[in-house]
Write a protein that holds these residues in place. Structure first.
Motif, mmCIF file in Angstrom:
data_model
loop_
_atom_site.group_PDB
_atom_site.id
_atom_site.type_symbol
_atom_site.label_atom_id
_atom_site.label_comp_id
_atom_site.label_asym_id
_atom_site.label_seq_id
_atom_site.Cartn_x
_atom_site.Cartn_y
_atom_site.Cartn_z
ATOM 1 N N ASP A 111 18.173 -5.869 -21.809
ATOM 2 C CA ASP A 111 19.268 -5.935 -22.777
ATOM 3 C C ASP A 111 18.776 -5.852 -24.210
ATOM 4 N N HIS A 112 17.672 -6.528 -24.500
ATOM 5 C CA HIS A 112 17.284 -6.689 -25.896
ATOM 6 C C HIS A 112 15.955 -6.033 -26.248
ATOM 7 N N ASN A 164 25.186 -9.046 -23.062
ATOM 8 C CA ASN A 164 23.930 -9.213 -23.808
ATOM 9 C C ASN A 164 23.869 -10.525 -24.557
ATOM 10 N N ILE A 214 6.756 -18.933 -21.636
ATOM 11 C CA ILE A 214 7.567 -20.067 -21.196
ATOM 12 C C ILE A 214 7.654 -20.085 -19.675
ATOM 13 N N LEU A 215 7.818 -18.893 -19.109
ATOM 14 C CA LEU A 215 7.887 -18.803 -17.645
ATOM 15 C C LEU A 215 6.600 -19.320 -17.014
ATOM 16 N N VAL A 231 13.645 -21.145 -8.103
ATOM 17 C CA VAL A 231 13.964 -21.132 -9.533
ATOM 18 C C VAL A 231 13.083 -20.127 -10.259
ATOM 19 N N LEU A 254 14.827 -12.705 -30.839
ATOM 20 C CA LEU A 254 16.149 -12.890 -30.233
ATOM 21 C C LEU A 254 17.036 -13.806 -31.071
ATOM 22 N N TYR A 255 16.448 -14.922 -31.527
ATOM 23 C CA TYR A 255 17.252 -15.913 -32.240
ATOM 24 C C TYR A 255 16.804 -16.027 -33.693
ATOM 25 N N LEU A 279 15.900 -13.065 -14.513
ATOM 26 C CA LEU A 279 16.613 -13.277 -15.771
ATOM 27 C C LEU A 279 15.814 -12.719 -16.946
ATOM 28 N N LEU A 280 14.509 -12.939 -16.891
ATOM 29 C CA LEU A 280 13.634 -12.441 -17.948
ATOM 30 C C LEU A 280 13.693 -10.922 -18.012
ATOM 31 N N TYR A 321 19.535 -18.580 -21.887
ATOM 32 C CA TYR A 321 18.120 -18.872 -21.650
ATOM 33 C C TYR A 321 17.707 -20.278 -22.105
ATOM 34 N N ILE A 328 18.806 -22.815 -19.538
ATOM 35 C CA ILE A 328 18.011 -22.818 -18.317
ATOM 36 C C ILE A 328 16.636 -23.416 -18.568
ATOM 37 N N ILE A 370 23.609 -13.716 -22.268
ATOM 38 C CA ILE A 370 22.301 -13.918 -21.653
ATOM 39 C C ILE A 370 21.373 -14.641 -22.617
ATOM 40 N N LYS A 371 21.466 -14.250 -23.876
ATOM 41 C CA LYS A 371 20.621 -14.858 -24.896
ATOM 42 C C LYS A 371 20.907 -16.348 -25.019
ATOM 43 N N ARG A 383 16.186 -9.046 -17.051
ATOM 44 C CA ARG A 383 17.496 -8.693 -17.598
ATOM 45 C C ARG A 383 17.489 -8.850 -19.122
ATOM 46 N N LEU A 384 16.883 -9.939 -19.578
ATOM 47 C CA LEU A 384 16.800 -10.181 -21.021
ATOM 48 C C LEU A 384 16.053 -9.049 -21.697
ATOM 49 N N ILE A 435 20.974 -24.784 -10.058
ATOM 50 C CA ILE A 435 20.729 -23.382 -9.725
ATOM 51 C C ILE A 435 22.060 -22.642 -9.643
ATOM 52 N N TYR A 441 14.356 -16.687 -9.769
ATOM 53 C CA TYR A 441 15.538 -16.468 -10.603
ATOM 54 C C TYR A 441 15.139 -16.210 -12.052
ATOM 55 N N LEU A 442 14.171 -17.010 -12.543
ATOM 56 C CA LEU A 442 13.742 -16.866 -13.936
ATOM 57 C C LEU A 442 13.146 -15.495 -14.201
ATOM 58 N N LYS A 452 20.204 -13.960 -37.522
ATOM 59 C CA LYS A 452 21.369 -14.035 -36.628
ATOM 60 C C LYS A 452 21.734 -15.486 -36.366
ATOM 61 N N LEU A 491 15.152 -26.742 -16.812
ATOM 62 C CA LEU A 491 13.998 -26.646 -15.923
ATOM 63 C C LEU A 491 12.962 -27.702 -16.272
ATOM 64 N N PHE A 548 9.063 -15.551 -24.048
ATOM 65 C CA PHE A 548 9.648 -16.106 -22.842
ATOM 66 C C PHE A 548 8.748 -15.933 -21.627
#
Lengths: 118, 504
Positions: free
Chosen positions: A98-99, B152, A28-29, A84, A107-108, A91-92, B159, B162, B155-156, A94-95, B140, A87-88, A112, B166, A25
């Motif tokens: 969390d993980h 958790n 990606i950012l 933006v 993640l994906y 968010l990154l 993403y 978003i 949030i996954k 926070r991600l 936004i 914000y990203l 899962k 974008l 990610f």
């Protein structure tokens, strides 16, 4: 001048697209940042060939001026893009908190599948 | 006509007021609900005044086209403003009952107001770049709401939503720049005049296709919809209902607006492409819905399937099918929001909306079952409910054009919609299981059901008074397609403003 800009826009779009298709990610950012800059440059090029034209200011000189509207558009777009991006980044973070990872494959991953959130 | 700016100004001022207020309190909630109610009243007044056609136009700051931005409201925009006011009012009141005031996040209500502001600006703007700004305000706020109270897992899921949006925004900006390079203007009415003779120009086609990719992404059209079905169920329910009702419909409204008001009407290739993408969207959306096993997941996929119907109606591009699209949008926003709100009631009563674990609702709380049946059958399109008329008009328009394959696809999609609605019905509502308790003592569900009852009554009124809705839709379509009339109205307004003194 226009041709140089076009090539640069193309290269930036290619880099941005490549980065957005990565799994991390963070990449990606960065891809998004490059992409938004490529778009801004594209709009700047839309004001036409700038050489031998005056800046769009009320100086009293006469002559052809650069079209100011695309520049106004870019100014708006830069501000929005900045918001933006900020914000990203949060968010990154926070991600990551969390993980403990920002990699889409972790993640994906196939272990899962989409599950019931309730 | 300065009042044109009110649908944007009202939510903005309310949002600022709510932010300054700070802590959540019952009075603060009243402010938010009052603002939504005021918007609803204002928009209904606009519908009445514009019912015979015409435009309200405001050149912002008295700047002339193409330097300034023009805001304009016609009947279609007024209808959409009414629906956004209605949905936000219903979702806010429902949210007040669902969540005690002490648990409310202080930023939730201001962000909802900013979201509504972005939606409304997208409806009333008359300028392509301003539309981009409206989309960004809307997106936004929607990102922020999506992650505000997220855990958790949420949030996954947020993403991809978003990231995809974008990229869409970046493409939109590029498309706006290319439109400006091609035509030298971004104003809707001037664009209509400049592009009028360009429908065979490949450059115009390229730009239009880029724009359609962007708007199809926002609307959730195949193959650009994968961000939607996993992210919407993670939202708190009143917000999910607001998103499901309004956000994708903004994309559809913009496609409608572009193809009718801004672009030449003979772009047959674009219309055909949209119609076929719509056919695939409705089929794949409904198949996705059948594959899910919890109510919100099924409903989220159904958004896509219904988007397919609306885009198909736009893609057929006859006056009848466009009016059908408007009828369908009106029906869909009300029904879809109320179904999402109903799934929230299921969640309160059964403490889950998993189809295998919920049960007994029909026996214990039959009223909730009645509400669900009314809205689900309307979504599937059974007469005489509102969904039937929208689908009927689209099918008639399709048969007139001899598009038999698309008509068949939409009939199959309707049957499968009915099937997946029955799947929900057989789960938490019809099934009887002694081991599952229904939380009837939870005092929240009665007022929540009352809100949904209000929405259900409105959708029944749409169904039984469909003739009036259809007349409004026909007038809205005619006004939206009247490019010369719109250009004339803009010029007239500019001349009036000029007489009072115009900025350079």
């Amino acid at each position: 001048m226009q041709l140089d800009t076009s090539i640069l826009v193309g290269v930036l779009f290619a880099c941005g697209t490549f980065l957005i298709l990565q799994r991390s990610f963070v990449k990606i950012l960065f891809g998004f940042i490059i992409l938004s800059n490529a778009v801004n440059l594209l709009i700047l090029a839309m004001s036409g060939e700038p050489s031998r034209k005056l800046a769009p200011l009320m100086t009293g000189e006469s002559g052809a001026r650069v079209d100011p509207l695309p520049q106004a558009l870019i100014l708006t777009a830069i501000v929005i893009g900045f918001g933006v991006t900020a914000y990203l980044v949060v968010l990154l973070y926070r991600l990551f908190l969390d993980h403990q990872t920002t990699n889409a494959a972790d993640l994906y991953g196939p272990s899962k599948p989409p599950e019931d959130p309730s | 006509m300065n009042a044109v700016v009110l649908p944007v100004l009202l939510p903005l001022l309310t949002a600022v007021g709510l932010l300054l207020w700070g802590r959540p309190s019952p009075a603060r909630r009243m402010l938010a609900a009052g603002s939504a109610a005021a918007q609803l009243g204002l928009a209904m007044g606009l519908v009445v005044r514009l019912a015979e056609g015409g435009w309200f136009i405001l050149p912002v700051g008295r700047w002339a086209v193409p330097y300034g931005i023009v805001l304009s409201i016609d009947l279609l925009a007024a209808l959409m403003l009414t629906l956004s006011g209605l949905t936000s009012l219903a979702c806010l009141i429902y949210g007040f009952f669902e969540l005690p005031v002490r648990w409310e996040h202080p930023l939730r209500l201001p962000l909802v107001q900013f979201l509504v502001m972005g939606i409304n600006l997208a409806f009333i703007t008359g300028d392509l770049f301003n539309l981009f700004v409206a989309f960004e305000v809307m997106l936004i706020s929607s990102y922020a709401l999506l992650t505000l109270e997220a855990d958790n897992w949420d949030i996954k899921q947020a993403y991809p939503y978003i990231a995809v949006n974008l990229v869409g925004s970046a493409l939109f900006l590029a498309a706006a720049g290319l439109v400006y390079a091609l035509t030298g203007t971004l104003n809707y009415s001037e664009l209509a005049q400049v592009t009028a003779g360009m429908s065979s120009d490949p450059r115009l086609l390229a730009v239009v296709l880029l724009l359609m990719v962007v708007f199809a992404l926002k609307a959730g059209v195949f193959p650009l919809y994968h961000w939607l079905p996993n992210s919407y169920p993670t939202l708190p329910l009143p917000l999910a209902a607001l998103y499901a009702g309004m956000l994708t419909k903004v994309g559809i409204y913009v496609i409608f607006r572009m193809l009718t008001t801004v672009l030449p009407h003979d772009l047959a290739f674009v219309h055909g492409l949209l119609a076929w993408m719509a056919g695939l969207t409705m089929l794949l959306g409904v198949l996705g819905a059948i594959s899910r096993n919890y109510v919100r997941g099924i409903l989220s996929f159904h958004i896509l399937s219904q988007v397919g119907f609306m885009i198909l109606a736009i893609g057929l591009f006859t006056p009848l099918s466009l009016a059908a699209a408007v009828v369908y949008i009106v029906h869909h926003i009300v029904v879809k929001s109320s179904l999402f709100l109903l799934s929230g009631i299921v969640l309160v009563l059964n403490k889950t909306d998993d189809l295998d674990r919920g049960a007994n609702l029909w026996r214990v709380t039959p009223w909730v079952g009645v509400l669900f049946l009314a809205q689900a059958m309307s979504l599937a399109g059974l007469p005489p409910l509102s969904g039937f008329w929208g689908k009927y008009l689209i099918l008639v328009a399709g048969l007139e054009l001899k598009e038999y394959v698309l008509v068949a696809v939409s009939l199959v999609a309707s049957v499968l919609t009915l099937f997946s609605m029955l799947k929900i019905w057989l789960g938490p509502f019809w099934r009887e299981d002694e081991s599952v308790t229904v939380q009837v003592n939870d005092s929240r569900w009665r007022p929540m059901a009352a809100v949904v009852t209000g929405l259900t009554v409105i959708s029944l009124m749409i169904g039984f008074g469909v003739e009036g809705v259809f007349r409004l839709a026909q007038q809205a379509t005619a006004t939206a397609m009247d490019q010369p009339g719109y250009a004339l109205a803009v010029q007239k307004t500019l001349a009036e403003v000029k007489a009072k003194g115009l900025n350079p």
